[in-house]
Structure formats: C-alpha cells, structure tokens
Design a protein around this motif. Structure first.
Motif, PDB file in Angstrom:
ATOM      1  N   SER A  50      40.145  -8.075 -21.167  1.00  0.00           N
ATOM      2  CA  SER A  50      39.142  -8.611 -22.081  1.00  0.00           C
ATOM      3  C   SER A  50      37.844  -7.858 -21.810  1.00  0.00           C
ATOM      4  CB  SER A  50      38.932 -10.116 -21.857  1.00  0.00           C
ATOM      5  OG  SER A  50      40.110 -10.839 -22.135  1.00  0.00           O
ATOM      6  N   VAL A  51      37.234  -7.317 -22.870  1.00  0.00           N
ATOM      7  CA  VAL A  51      36.025  -6.505 -22.724  1.00  0.00           C
ATOM      8  C   VAL A  51      34.899  -7.110 -23.546  1.00  0.00           C
ATOM      9  CG1 VAL A  51      34.983  -4.232 -23.035  1.00  0.00           C
ATOM     10  CG2 VAL A  51      37.388  -4.422 -22.333  1.00  0.00           C
ATOM     11  N   HIS A  52      33.774  -7.360 -22.884  1.00  0.00           N
ATOM     12  CA  HIS A  52      32.579  -7.868 -23.565  1.00  0.00           C
ATOM     13  C   HIS A  52      31.466  -6.845 -23.412  1.00  0.00           C
ATOM     14  CE1 HIS A  52      29.701 -10.712 -25.191  1.00  0.00           C
ATOM     15  NE2 HIS A  52      28.897 -10.460 -24.164  1.00  0.00           N
ATOM     16  N   LEU A  53      30.964  -6.352 -24.540  1.00  0.00           N
ATOM     17  CA  LEU A  53      29.929  -5.325 -24.548  1.00  0.00           C
ATOM     18  C   LEU A  53      28.553  -5.956 -24.701  1.00  0.00           C
ATOM     19  CD1 LEU A  53      31.658  -2.717 -26.892  1.00  0.00           C
ATOM     20  CD2 LEU A  53      31.561  -2.696 -24.393  1.00  0.00           C
ATOM     21  N   SER A  63      23.802   4.229 -21.163  1.00  0.00           N
ATOM     22  CA  SER A  63      25.019   3.835 -20.461  1.00  0.00           C
ATOM     23  C   SER A  63      24.761   2.546 -19.698  1.00  0.00           C
ATOM     24  CB  SER A  63      25.458   4.940 -19.499  1.00  0.00           C
ATOM     25  OG  SER A  63      25.759   6.124 -20.203  1.00  0.00           O
ATOM     26  N   TYR A  64      25.825   1.813 -19.412  1.00  0.00           N
ATOM     27  CA  TYR A  64      25.698   0.484 -18.828  1.00  0.00           C
ATOM     28  C   TYR A  64      26.540   0.349 -17.563  1.00  0.00           C
ATOM     29  CZ  TYR A  64      23.849  -0.721 -23.448  1.00  0.00           C
ATOM     30  OH  TYR A  64      23.101  -0.760 -24.604  1.00  0.00           O
ATOM     31  N   PRO A  65      26.022  -0.364 -16.564  1.00  0.00           N
ATOM     32  CA  PRO A  65      26.856  -0.684 -15.400  1.00  0.00           C
ATOM     33  C   PRO A  65      28.029  -1.562 -15.823  1.00  0.00           C
ATOM     34  CG  PRO A  65      24.813  -1.943 -15.354  1.00  0.00           C
ATOM     35  CD  PRO A  65      24.678  -0.959 -16.467  1.00  0.00           C
ATOM     36  N   VAL A  66      29.076  -1.544 -15.026  1.00  0.00           N
ATOM     37  CA  VAL A  66      30.313  -2.258 -15.365  1.00  0.00           C
ATOM     38  C   VAL A  66      30.567  -3.342 -14.332  1.00  0.00           C
ATOM     39  CG1 VAL A  66      32.817  -2.037 -15.624  1.00  0.00           C
ATOM     40  CG2 VAL A  66      31.299  -0.230 -16.494  1.00  0.00           C
ATOM     41  N   SER A 140      36.505   5.136 -22.430  1.00  0.00           N
ATOM     42  CA  SER A 140      36.422   4.299 -23.631  1.00  0.00           C
ATOM     43  C   SER A 140      35.023   3.782 -23.920  1.00  0.00           C
ATOM     44  CB  SER A 140      37.373   3.098 -23.495  1.00  0.00           C
ATOM     45  OG  SER A 140      38.706   3.527 -23.264  1.00  0.00           O
ATOM     46  N   PHE A 141      34.178   3.704 -22.895  1.00  0.00           N
ATOM     47  CA  PHE A 141      32.868   3.090 -23.066  1.00  0.00           C
ATOM     48  C   PHE A 141      31.794   3.936 -22.384  1.00  0.00           C
ATOM     49  CE2 PHE A 141      36.161  -0.199 -22.698  1.00  0.00           C
ATOM     50  CZ  PHE A 141      36.065  -0.771 -23.963  1.00  0.00           C
ATOM     51  N   ARG A 142      30.544   3.697 -22.766  1.00  0.00           N
ATOM     52  CA  ARG A 142      29.430   4.387 -22.133  1.00  0.00           C
ATOM     53  C   ARG A 142      29.092   3.661 -20.828  1.00  0.00           C
ATOM     54  NH1 ARG A 142      27.303   3.650 -27.154  1.00  0.00           N
ATOM     55  NH2 ARG A 142      25.586   2.427 -26.264  1.00  0.00           N
ATOM     56  N   SER A 143      29.800   4.013 -19.794  1.00  0.00           N
ATOM     57  CA  SER A 143      29.653   3.322 -18.515  1.00  0.00           C
ATOM     58  C   SER A 143      28.786   4.138 -17.571  1.00  0.00           C
ATOM     59  CB  SER A 143      31.022   3.062 -17.880  1.00  0.00           C
ATOM     60  OG  SER A 143      31.721   4.279 -17.698  1.00  0.00           O
ATOM     61  N   ALA A 144      27.883   3.458 -16.884  1.00  0.00           N
ATOM     62  CA  ALA A 144      27.047   4.081 -15.856  1.00  0.00           C
ATOM     63  C   ALA A 144      27.802   4.072 -14.526  1.00  0.00           C
ATOM     64  CB  ALA A 144      25.723   3.330 -15.722  1.00  0.00           C
ATOM     65  N   TYR A 290      21.690   5.414 -10.825  1.00  0.00           N
ATOM     66  CA  TYR A 290      21.851   5.865 -12.206  1.00  0.00           C
ATOM     67  C   TYR A 290      20.545   5.596 -12.945  1.00  0.00           C
ATOM     68  CZ  TYR A 290      22.339   1.020 -13.885  1.00  0.00           C
ATOM     69  OH  TYR A 290      22.123  -0.292 -14.205  1.00  0.00           O
ATOM     70  N   LYS A 291      20.349   6.289 -14.061  1.00  0.00           N
ATOM     71  CA  LYS A 291      19.102   6.164 -14.802  1.00  0.00           C
ATOM     72  C   LYS A 291      19.027   4.799 -15.475  1.00  0.00           C
ATOM     73  CE  LYS A 291      16.084   8.529 -18.077  1.00  0.00           C
ATOM     74  NZ  LYS A 291      15.922   9.694 -18.977  1.00  0.00           N
TER      75      LYS A 291
END
Length: 375
Positions: A50-53, A63-66, A140-144, A290-291
């Motif tokens: 299950s993925v919540h953005l 980009s986002y932390p996971v 698949s995602f913009r991950s940091a 990360y930035k």
C-alpha cells in the motif's frame, strides 16, 4: 516574527479567507493509499503493498523521504499513519512517501522460530527489502535517500533486528511495543557482535511502549535499552519512551516518533527572512543527507506577514522563491498575486490569480481574490 505555523492567527481577514478555503469543499477527498505489489523471487510469493503519496506529490518536483511500515494489511493502522503524515507534513515534519508491506500471514512471520531462534524468514524479509522493495520504490517514485522502518509489536522486534543485522538499509528505525521477549538473547548477540557495532554512519532509533504493555515488552525492553547504553556506537541517536496507561502499541507512538526524528523542522527561533530560512534548511539537509526544501507553507506564511508589516521587498523574495521551488502549486501564485495586489499592481496580480485557477479551476481563494480586484 512568530513561527510560521502560528502566523495564521495574526494575519486578520486575509488569513481568515486562507484558512477557510485552502482546503475547500470542492477539493477531492484525500486517498489513504493505493495498492501495488511485487512478485518476490526471494520470498517466493506476491507481496501486496500500500503506497500513500504526499498531498502535492504530482504538482511538485522534489524528492521525498520514504517510511516503510510492516503490516499495512492492518488497514486502520495504515490509515492512521497516512493521515498523521499528511497532517504534520510541512509544519512539523517533511512530507513523506509511506509504503506499507502487507503481512497476510500475520506479523509473527517476522519473528525467529524455535528454541534456536532460526532467523531464516526475517532474514529473507530483510533481503527482500534490500534487493526488491527499495529498488522498486526508487524506480517508481521520487524518493530521497533517507528511509525509515516502522514496526509495531512483533514487527517492532523486526525493526530492532533489522537495525542490528543490516543498519545500512534504513536511516531511522521506529519500534512500537517491540516484542523483545520473543528472542532477547538473539538481540543481545547481534548487539554485541553484529555490524552495528562497527557502523560509522548516523542512525536513529526510537522505542515507544506503555507501562501496562505486554510482559514480553515491559520485562525485556528495559534490559535491552540498558545494553544499548553500554554498547551503542556513538553515531546511534536513540531514545526509549514509556507511555502511561496506553496498552500495547500506544496510540500516540507515531507522532512521538516523528517529533523525535525531526525535533527542529519547525524551529524554535523566528525565521524572519529568506536568508534565515535557507540557512535553516541547509543545516537540516546536511543532517539528514539529502536536499530538504523549505516548505511552501513556511514561505507563504512568512511572506504574508512581511507583506502586512510593509516589508514588501523581503516578502517579494519569499514569494519569488516559492514560485521557483513550487512552479506547479496554486498557492505559490496566490501568494505572489496577493502581494502584487497590496502593491497596487492589479494587472500582474490578476495574472497570478488566473494562473492559480489554470492549475486548480475550483480554487475558491483565487476566485475570491480575483473578484476583489473588481470591487
């Protein structure tokens, strides 16, 4: 200047409009996770995810932390985590991608088996995350490059075990009511001889449980934390919190975890201009590796307050920076449009409000401000 999360209380009528219309009734309902899956060769089965953005993921360029949650088939718990991340995002913590790993067999599958503490299955899940899950997320995602593992109860044990067995896999580890009593000797052995002992990179660990928790938590976690005090490497930042009368897996655990991990995302000191804001987030970027961008909410709130205090040049810097960082966000254009209106530049203000409406045709705040130019 007051901190930006408090600015809404000081900006008069304009902020009244913002607060009532920033999430209008015409906006779509936020979804709490979309189904994905991985055909795992290592686990020899399909793993439901299950993925919540983050709310503005599709209109942003960052980009986002996971954060990986073990046991997302517990839907109520997954929804609580997703809603908490949305609620705290960009005011107390950075926005994050939440990825839940379903455990249809139950989270006991993550525990060692038998008297000899056979770790074949938990080791297989660690290998799955390293070789299959995390590459899938990155593709698949913009991950940091900052990852957190969250586990509760038996999967809380797994979070501790993963830290001791494979500390490079995640940057931070959350363990809520971890079932340390399932194999305390194993955790001690890995603490004494495992790779964490010689690990040189910064890691975060936070354990939360309750004073009326299960026996395999309350009778074993204190001993484990005492060993951490004596043997932990210097680069491990850790904390253990004991809640009062919250039972197994305390309801407030997740918020507590996040505030500990990001204690000064919303800084105690006042940030009065763009230079101070940029300096603060440069320090955070260095700490977390990360930035980390200043959130639009901070730039917007600070810009409004500066504009209302007639420091228009500094306010313009903030709104221009917001447009540079968030060129597809409706609120960035509304902020600049409001400032231009305050400066008497109605033609340019109109262009900003119209641009916001091109992005979100039902954005009621932009409609009202556009209407105000005709009054």
């Amino acid at each position: 200047m007051v901190k930006y999360v408090q600015a809404a209380f000081l900006c008069g009528l304009f902020w009244g409009i913002v607060l009532t219309s920033s999430r209008s009734y015409a906006d779509p309902v936020v979804t709490l996770g979309e189904p994905h899956s991985i055909d795992s060769a290592l686990l020899n089965k399909k793993i439901p995810l299950s993925v919540h953005l983050p709310e503005n993921y599709h209109s942003a360029q960052q980009s986002y932390p996971v954060l990986v949650m073990m046991g997302s088939d517990y839907r109520t718990r997954f929804a609580m985590l997703a809603a908490t991340l949305d609620y705290m995002a960009d005011t107390q913590i950075p926005a994050m991608i939440l990825v839940g790993i379903d455990l249809p067999e139950g989270n006991r599958v993550l525990l060692p088996k038998g008297d000899k503490a056979d770790t074949t299955i938990p080791d297989s899940y660690i290998a799955f995350m390293e070789s299959e899950l995390l590459p899938y997320i990155n593709q698949s995602f913009r991950s940091a490059p900052f990852r957190t593992l969250f586990g509760a109860s038996n999967s809380g044990f797994f979070s501790l075990y993963t830290l001791l067995q494979k500390p490079a896999l995640f940057n931070s580890f959350f363990a809520s009511s971890p079932s340390v009593g399932a194999a305390p000797e194993l955790l001690t052995q890995r603490l004494n001889d495992g790779p964490l002992k010689a690990f040189s990179e910064t890691r975060w660990l936070h354990i939360v449980y309750s004073d009326d928790d299960f026996d395999n938590v309350t009778q074993f976690v204190p001993e484990f934390t005492e060993k951490l005090i004596r043997q932990k490497p210097a680069q491990l930042n850790w904390k253990a919190d004991v809640m009062a009368n919250q039972g197994h897996v305390p309801a407030t655990d997740f918020t507590t975890f996040l505030l500990h991990l990001y204690p000064d995302y919303n800084p105690a000191e006042n940030l009065d201009n763009l230079t101070q804001i940029q300096h603060h987030f440069a320090k955070l970027s260095t700490r977390y590796g990360y930035k980390m961008l200043p959130p639009l909410a901070m730039l917007f709130d600070a810009g409004v307050e500066l504009g209302r205090s007639e420091n228009l040049s500094e306010a313009e810097k903030l709104f221009q920076h917001a447009l540079q960082l968030y060129p597809e966000n409706k609120k960035a254009y509304v902020g600049m449009g409001w400032l231009l209106r305050e400066q008497g530049e109605t033609t340019n203000a109109r262009e900003m409000f119209e641009k916001a409406l091109q992005i979100a045709p039902d954005y009621s705040l932009a409609k009202r401000l556009l209407q105000s130019l005709q009054e």
